[in-house]
Design an enzyme around this catalytic site. Structure first.
Site, mmCIF file in Angstrom:
data_model
loop_
_atom_site.group_PDB
_atom_site.id
_atom_site.type_symbol
_atom_site.label_atom_id
_atom_site.label_comp_id
_atom_site.label_asym_id
_atom_site.label_seq_id
_atom_site.Cartn_x
_atom_site.Cartn_y
_atom_site.Cartn_z
ATOM 1 N N CYS A 18 40.154 37.220 26.359
ATOM 2 C CA CYS A 18 41.373 37.538 27.137
ATOM 3 C C CYS A 18 41.522 36.549 28.280
ATOM 4 C CB CYS A 18 41.327 38.969 27.663
ATOM 5 S SG CYS A 18 40.971 40.216 26.410
ATOM 6 N N CYS B 77 40.679 43.728 37.355
ATOM 7 C CA CYS B 77 41.264 43.612 38.703
ATOM 8 C C CYS B 77 41.786 44.984 39.111
ATOM 9 C CB CYS B 77 42.360 42.556 38.756
ATOM 10 S SG CYS B 77 43.736 42.819 37.613
#
Length: 540
Positions: free
Chosen positions: A355, A478
């Site tokens: 990713c 995140c």
């Protein structure tokens, strides 16, 4: 389903996809001498600019006209149109593209096509104001809408014309949150409403904004009171601090009300940014500091990473100076850099970055390889992967990066791709980056969380198959949400008993190490984006 809006202008006529205006100025080209005529229907200062666009291979040209309005505030016109585009899904709150180029001219093009006129050219100060107003208006949208509906005769503002609503939001934000001179704000926004819509809209804006000014001066703004049961208190806090109710309830559950309020305050302040000097191009932090001093951009050295510098203002100056475009530095939060510290890339290593796109961590890891080793950048999005490859060339690390366009979950069928270090920077809610991603809080839904957790589990299972015996799997997000972070690792270890936690202590400063041995940056505590990373070692 996204709403499709026709934003084109027909020849010799005006079309506004958001509201058909009246009492406006129109332009038509006459046959006599191909001279444009201006028919004035208002008192705005409008200048007709004729120009020819020649067709290739032909001496003939098509005469076009543009309306230049010198009275309307350029940053307000651009902000209003951009806010509409963001709500309709056609833009982001950030005015920069992937390569760090400013888009002021593009924005004025949208104003021309949407409102039917242009203003004067945006300067650096205007761009700064657009960034502040667009970001702030989006962050405070729930709070602003509460005030607007409280002051309108019709309390349901959902049916209000989109452009009129954005003009009101801008005016309310400038008065309540930016403390701009109130009557100047009233005058400028009334002018925009009259020119972009019609005189009656300007009168409405004038009445509502003047009412707001009086309430603010008397300190009698209609604010919700935090009282009642948990749900009622969460709703009031969600309005006061402008977040979705589900987020507020979730944070109160996990953090407590006091910490939840601190987090929302952090999300609403103007964000600072970090610049990473690109060592792969021989450009050190000292070189970056020299450039910033020459550009008179205030900055502070990162306390945690040797290649990072923090700036609060001046990003537009850095962009226009070409530092990003030349690949000398990039905009990257220190929290992302600390995740790379958890990976600890070394020259000669082969690292699989799952990713990977758009590639901030990929590029930083590649710069640590010093031309020796390989980073396999895997991503399902071909467009974002193309940007990664272009940026890698710009940063002069393309020789150690190999891009692989694939879904990680199917890539693991290929047993030839194995590594001793695999990074899975998983898709997540982004709840740790809400200060920078102003629009994300309104786009994220509670039901997204279950879908994301399922995807994260699937990607972790797939990434684990790429790890050699004795190798390392780094899982990062995140997000600040424990269900996406600690809980996902715990669930993974139950499914994969051949993996164990390897503490991040020694790879990042002790203040970032959790009791479980994970990396975690807390936005309130560390003044960084929120992020998480875990080192998981596979048994031999």
């Amino acid at each position: 389903m996204a709403q499709v809006v026709n934003m084109g202008l027909r020849a010799c006529s005006f079309s506004n996809p958001f509201k058909l205006p009246r009492n406006r100025t129109t332009h038509c080209t006459t046959a006599k001498g191909n001279q444009p005529q201006t028919i004035h229907h208002s008192h705005s200062c409008l200048i007709t600019i004729p120009f020819f666009k020649s067709f290739s291979g032909s001496g003939n040209g098509l005469l076009k006209t543009q309306k230049l309005n010198l009275e309307v505030s350029p940053h307000r016109a651009v902000s209003a149109v951009r806010l509409m585009r963001i709500e309709l899904g056609g833009a982001f709150a950030d005015l920069l593209n992937e390569k760090g180029k400013g888009s002021g001219e593009n924005e004025m093009g949208y104003v021309q096509r949407t409102l039917g006129f242009r203003t004067r050219v945006l300067n650096h100060h205007d761009l700064r104001l657009v960034t502040d107003i667009v970001g702030g208006t989006i962050r405070w949208r729930r709070f602003l809408d509460h005030l607007i509906s409280s002051l309108c005769h019709d309390k349901d503002i959902s049916s209000m014309e989109p452009l009129l609503l954005q003009i009101l939001r801008i005016g309310f934000y400038e008065i309540v949150k930016l403390d701009m001179p109130p009557y100047a704000v009233v005058d400028e926004n009334v002018k925009l409403a009259k020119v972009a819509l019609r005189p009656g809209a300007g009168n409405m804006v004038n009445g509502i904004l003047r009412k707001l000014v009086v309430l603010k001066e008397n300190e009698t703004l209609p604010l919700p009171v935090v009282e009642g049961d948990d749900r009622a208190q969460a709703r009031a806090l969600a309005t006061l601090y402008s977040h979705p109710v589900w987020m507020v309830r979730r944070w109160i559950k996990y953090l407590g009300q006091e910490e939840a309020i601190k987090l929302m305050i952090w999300n609403n302040i103007e964000p600072s940014f970090s610049l990473r000097a690109n060592r792969a191009r021989g450009f050190s932090r000292d070189d970056l500091v020299t450039q910033l001093n020459a550009l008179k951009v205030p900055h502070k050295l990162s306390l945690h990473l040797d290649e990072f510098v923090r700036i609060k203002t001046g990003l537009q100056i850095v962009i226009h100076a070409g530092l990003l475009r030349k690949g000398l530095c990039s905009v990257q939060d220190e929290s992302a850099g600390l995740v790379v510290s958890v990976v600890d890339p070394q020259p000669g290593e082969t690292i699989i970055d799952c990713c990977a796109a758009p590639g901030g961590k990929t590029l930083y890891m590649a710069s640590h390889l010093s031309g020796q080793g390989k980073v396999f950048a895997v991503d399902i999005n071909s467009g974002r992967l193309r940007i990664l490859k272009e940026t890698a060339k710009l940063h002069q690390v393309d020789d150690v990066i190999t891009a692989i366009h694939a879904d990680l979950r199917s890539l693991t069928d290929n047993r030839q791709l194995k590594s001793s270090k695999v990074l899975l920077d998983a898709p997540c809610s982004g709840l740790g980056v809400l200060s920078k991603r102003a629009d994300l809080r309104w786009n994220r839904k509670l039901e997204d969380m279950e879908q994301l957790k399922k995807l994260q589990d699937e990607l972790l299972d797939a990434a684990s198959k790429l790890v050699k015996p004795g190798g390392l799997l780094i899982y990062s997000t995140c997000s600040i949400d424990t269900e996406e972070n600690d809980d996902r690792v715990a669930a993974f270890l139950v499914r994969h008993p051949d993996f164990r936690i390897d503490t991040v202590d020694g790879y990042v400063p002790p203040d970032f190490v959790t009791s479980s041995g994970f990396f975690f940056s807390n936005p309130v505590k560390h003044s960084l984006d929120g992020s998480f990373a875990a080192r998981l070692i596979r048994a031999l």
